[in-house]
Design a protein around this motif. Structure first.
Motif, PDB file in Angstrom:
ATOM      1  N   ASP A  36      -0.363 -26.886 -22.322  1.00  0.00           N
ATOM      2  CA  ASP A  36      -1.285 -27.966 -21.993  1.00  0.00           C
ATOM      3  C   ASP A  36      -2.704 -27.530 -22.366  1.00  0.00           C
ATOM      4  O   ASP A  36      -3.329 -26.752 -21.648  1.00  0.00           O
ATOM      5  N   ILE A  37      -3.188 -28.016 -23.510  1.00  0.00           N
ATOM      6  CA  ILE A  37      -4.534 -27.678 -23.970  1.00  0.00           C
ATOM      7  C   ILE A  37      -5.498 -28.713 -23.411  1.00  0.00           C
ATOM      8  O   ILE A  37      -5.530 -29.860 -23.854  1.00  0.00           O
ATOM      9  N   LYS A  38      -6.283 -28.316 -22.434  1.00  0.00           N
ATOM     10  CA  LYS A  38      -7.190 -29.251 -21.752  1.00  0.00           C
ATOM     11  C   LYS A  38      -8.487 -29.445 -22.524  1.00  0.00           C
ATOM     12  O   LYS A  38      -9.107 -30.501 -22.462  1.00  0.00           O
ATOM     13  N   ASP A  39      -8.926 -28.424 -23.251  1.00  0.00           N
ATOM     14  CA  ASP A  39     -10.214 -28.475 -23.955  1.00  0.00           C
ATOM     15  C   ASP A  39     -10.033 -27.904 -25.367  1.00  0.00           C
ATOM     16  O   ASP A  39     -10.285 -26.721 -25.589  1.00  0.00           O
ATOM     17  N   PRO A  40      -9.607 -28.724 -26.328  1.00  0.00           N
ATOM     18  CA  PRO A  40      -9.339 -28.223 -27.689  1.00  0.00           C
ATOM     19  C   PRO A  40     -10.539 -27.532 -28.330  1.00  0.00           C
ATOM     20  O   PRO A  40     -10.367 -26.597 -29.105  1.00  0.00           O
ATOM     21  N   GLU A  41     -11.746 -27.983 -27.999  1.00  0.00           N
ATOM     22  CA  GLU A  41     -12.942 -27.372 -28.597  1.00  0.00           C
ATOM     23  C   GLU A  41     -13.120 -25.932 -28.128  1.00  0.00           C
ATOM     24  O   GLU A  41     -13.744 -25.120 -28.819  1.00  0.00           O
ATOM     25  N   ASN A  42     -12.568 -25.610 -26.991  1.00  0.00           N
ATOM     26  CA  ASN A  42     -12.702 -24.250 -26.455  1.00  0.00           C
ATOM     27  C   ASN A  42     -11.339 -23.586 -26.281  1.00  0.00           C
ATOM     28  O   ASN A  42     -11.104 -22.870 -25.306  1.00  0.00           O
ATOM     29  N   THR A  43     -10.462 -23.847 -27.237  1.00  0.00           N
ATOM     30  CA  THR A  43      -9.150 -23.212 -27.278  1.00  0.00           C
ATOM     31  C   THR A  43      -8.950 -22.593 -28.643  1.00  0.00           C
ATOM     32  O   THR A  43      -9.142 -23.252 -29.675  1.00  0.00           O
ATOM     33  N   LEU A  44      -8.594 -21.323 -28.663  1.00  0.00           N
ATOM     34  CA  LEU A  44      -8.393 -20.580 -29.901  1.00  0.00           C
ATOM     35  C   LEU A  44      -6.907 -20.359 -30.128  1.00  0.00           C
ATOM     36  O   LEU A  44      -6.175 -20.059 -29.177  1.00  0.00           O
ATOM     37  N   VAL A  54      -2.157 -18.690 -27.872  1.00  0.00           N
ATOM     38  CA  VAL A  54      -3.147 -19.689 -27.492  1.00  0.00           C
ATOM     39  C   VAL A  54      -4.078 -19.076 -26.456  1.00  0.00           C
ATOM     40  O   VAL A  54      -3.631 -18.578 -25.415  1.00  0.00           O
ATOM     41  N   ILE A  55      -5.370 -19.125 -26.741  1.00  0.00           N
ATOM     42  CA  ILE A  55      -6.378 -18.520 -25.871  1.00  0.00           C
ATOM     43  C   ILE A  55      -7.320 -19.596 -25.354  1.00  0.00           C
ATOM     44  O   ILE A  55      -7.924 -20.340 -26.139  1.00  0.00           O
ATOM     45  N   GLU A  56      -7.425 -19.673 -24.038  1.00  0.00           N
ATOM     46  CA  GLU A  56      -8.417 -20.542 -23.403  1.00  0.00           C
ATOM     47  C   GLU A  56      -9.749 -19.793 -23.397  1.00  0.00           C
ATOM     48  O   GLU A  56      -9.875 -18.737 -22.760  1.00  0.00           O
ATOM     49  N   MET A  57     -10.734 -20.306 -24.121  1.00  0.00           N
ATOM     50  CA  MET A  57     -12.057 -19.693 -24.114  1.00  0.00           C
ATOM     51  C   MET A  57     -12.842 -20.153 -22.895  1.00  0.00           C
ATOM     52  O   MET A  57     -12.579 -21.223 -22.340  1.00  0.00           O
ATOM     53  N   LEU A  58     -13.813 -19.343 -22.466  1.00  0.00           N
ATOM     54  CA  LEU A  58     -14.511 -19.566 -21.197  1.00  0.00           C
ATOM     55  C   LEU A  58     -16.014 -19.728 -21.438  1.00  0.00           C
ATOM     56  O   LEU A  58     -16.806 -18.822 -21.157  1.00  0.00           O
ATOM     57  N   PRO A  59     -16.433 -20.898 -21.942  1.00  0.00           N
ATOM     58  CA  PRO A  59     -17.859 -21.088 -22.224  1.00  0.00           C
ATOM     59  C   PRO A  59     -18.732 -21.069 -20.979  1.00  0.00           C
ATOM     60  O   PRO A  59     -19.928 -20.760 -21.070  1.00  0.00           O
ATOM     61  N   ASP A  60     -18.174 -21.366 -19.825  1.00  0.00           N
ATOM     62  CA  ASP A  60     -18.958 -21.310 -18.592  1.00  0.00           C
ATOM     63  C   ASP A  60     -19.234 -19.869 -18.163  1.00  0.00           C
ATOM     64  O   ASP A  60     -20.184 -19.615 -17.414  1.00  0.00           O
TER      65      ASP A  60
END
Length: 205
Positions: A36-44, A54-60
């Motif tokens: 489940d990719i919630k934020d494609p712009e911040n998923t690598l 699949v990596i969830e990036m953490l811009p916050d």
């Protein structure tokens, strides 16, 4: 139960039902595994030899580092870059875009010493712990020397907490990280290393 008094017809129908069930399972399995990719712009997404990570990036948590990872990814800098330092029970390090590109200028004697043409990053230390699957930015002795190299944790390494910048975590495909070729005991230096075949931001797919 199939209401049919003809044994041959009943057996035929049972075989058809079994075949249909097998086909449904085959086609349903990928959907069941889909992350489940919630934020494609911040998923690598990193393509390895055994599959995608699949990596969830953490811009916050680390906005500067996430921006850097996305820029280098979109510039194609991470494609074919080696996992040059891989230590069993610890982590797999990659991202040397200067000396680690196995299709363009690969220099195994210098891989791990280079970076990108961009300026080094200011540290963005946080309270996010270095658990298994966490992705952190590699650096030299200077805390503000992160540039392009990063590492993925095989196991928890809480001694790194508040010492290195966390910018992401693996949310799918950790088994493919586990399959990365290990390096020499101690140094972790890898002969004929695995590579990141292709790296993309999910929003660009």
């Amino acid at each position: 139960m199939i209401p049919d008094n003809n044994p041959e017809r009943r057996d035929f129908m049972l075989r058809k039902l079994c075949l249909l069930a097998a086909l449904l399972f085959t086609f349903a399995t990928p959907e069941a595994r889909a992350v489940d990719i919630k934020d494609p712009e911040n998923t690598l997404i990193i393509e390895l030899r055994s599959g995608e990570v699949v990596i969830e990036m953490l811009p916050d948590v680390a906005p500067g580092h996430v921006d850097r990872i996305k820029k280098l990814t979109r510039d194609g800098e991470y494609d074919n870059v080696a996992f040059h330092r891989v230590i069993e029970g610890f982590m797999a390090q990659t991202g040397d875009v200067q000396f680690g590109d196995m299709e363009d200028g690969y220099n195994p004697s210098r891989t791990g010493t280079g970076g990108s043409d961009l300026a080094d990053l200011k540290a963005e230390f946080s309270s996010v712990p270095f658990d298994r699957g966490v992705v952190g930015m590699a650096r030299a002795q200077n805390p503000n020397s992160g540039n392009s190299q990063f590492f993925i944790m095989f196991d928890d390494g809480h001694f790194l907490n508040n010492q290195y910048t966390v910018w992401g975590r693996v949310i799918d495909g950790m088994e493919h990280v586990d399959n990365i070729k290990r390096g020499a005991p101690g140094s972790g230096a890898v002969t004929d290393p695995d590579r990141m075949i292709k790296v993309t931001v999910a929003a660009d797919r």
